[in-house]
Design an enzyme around this catalytic site. Structure first.
Site, mmCIF file in Angstrom:
data_model
loop_
_atom_site.group_PDB
_atom_site.id
_atom_site.type_symbol
_atom_site.label_atom_id
_atom_site.label_comp_id
_atom_site.label_asym_id
_atom_site.label_seq_id
_atom_site.Cartn_x
_atom_site.Cartn_y
_atom_site.Cartn_z
ATOM 1 C CD GLU A 97 -3.045 1.004 0.342
ATOM 2 O OE1 GLU A 97 -2.416 1.741 -0.447
ATOM 3 O OE2 GLU A 97 -4.244 1.173 0.582
ATOM 4 C CG ASP A 98 -1.136 4.763 -1.274
ATOM 5 O OD1 ASP A 98 -1.783 4.105 -0.426
ATOM 6 O OD2 ASP A 98 -1.693 5.526 -2.084
ATOM 7 C CG ASP A 101 -5.499 8.665 6.597
ATOM 8 O OD1 ASP A 101 -4.924 9.204 7.550
ATOM 9 O OD2 ASP A 101 -6.421 9.227 5.967
ATOM 10 C CG PHE A 150 -3.734 15.282 1.844
ATOM 11 C CD1 PHE A 150 -4.618 14.260 2.162
ATOM 12 C CD2 PHE A 150 -3.397 15.478 0.511
ATOM 13 C CE1 PHE A 150 -5.169 13.454 1.176
ATOM 14 C CE2 PHE A 150 -3.950 14.672 -0.493
ATOM 15 C CZ PHE A 150 -4.829 13.670 -0.151
ATOM 16 N NE ARG A 163 -3.120 8.484 -8.828
ATOM 17 C CZ ARG A 163 -3.766 8.060 -7.752
ATOM 18 N NH1 ARG A 163 -3.094 7.585 -6.734
ATOM 19 N NH2 ARG A 163 -5.086 8.118 -7.678
#
Ligand code: IMP
Ligand code: MG
Length: 174
Positions: A97-98, A101, A150, A163
């Site tokens: 996963e990136d 959160d 963020f 991205r």
């Protein structure tokens, strides 16, 4: 309204950390083959870099889920948009996963993948925002724990942009 990007993690530091995780995974799974499950779209950049640094046999597959719209707040709703092509049965699976959160996405996804009877199932994330956690998720490999801001780059987007940045940046709307 315009957006400004401030570098949080340089390209160099991200590359170095991915190299370390690749070495760790190669050691942990010595004599085996790992099956990397990339969570699209954000996990794609990280998974490619990681896969290149793993020295044991690797196979890959892709899955897409959605938890966010164009906004920066979690809806808590997870939807499968693209399922895996291959079975997980008997495989040593690492979900890539990136970012973790709230944990909603991974909590849901790991539960679902476990039902497919992999030999083992681990989670590897480039970034983790522990302060934001709503559901408990055990992360096996973490690139960086970051503050509650963020971020974009290295696969992470803001409204589908950024991205492609080769570093992790903090986005400021001004
Ligand atoms: P979670 O379900 O709240 O853990 O959110 C996971 C997903 O939300 C990630 O895979 C990202 O796609 C997105 N996300 C969470 N935080 C950020 C961020 O700081 N930048 C970009 N996307 C994020
Ligand atoms: Mg994601």
């Amino acid at each position: 309204m315009s957006e400004k990007i401030k570098v949080l993690l340089s390209e160099d530091s991200v590359d170095k950390r991915i190299q370390e995780i690749g070495e760790q995974i190669s050691k942990d799974y010595e004599g085996k083959q790992v099956h990397l499950v990339c969570v699209l779209k954000g996990g794609a950049f990280f998974m490619c870099e990681l896969a290149k640094r793993i020295t044991i046999p690797v196979s890959i597959d892709y899955m897409a889920v959605s938890s966010y719209g164009g906004a920066t707040a979690s809806s808590g709703v997870v939807r499968i948009i693209k399922d895996l092509d291959e079975t997980l049965e008997g495989k040593d699976v690492i979900v890539v996963e990136d970012i973790v959160d709230s944990g909603n996405t991974l909590n849901y996804l790991l539960g679902l993948l476990k039902e497919r009877k992999p030999a083992s199932l681990k989670l590897c994330t480039l970034l983790d925002k522990p302060e934001r956690r709503v559901v408990d998720v055990f992360v096996d490999y973490t690139g960086f724990a970051i503050p509650d801001e963020f971020v974009v780059g290295y696969g992470l987007d803001y409204d589908q942009k950024y991205r492609n940045l080769p570093f992790i940046g903090v986005i400021e709307i001004i």
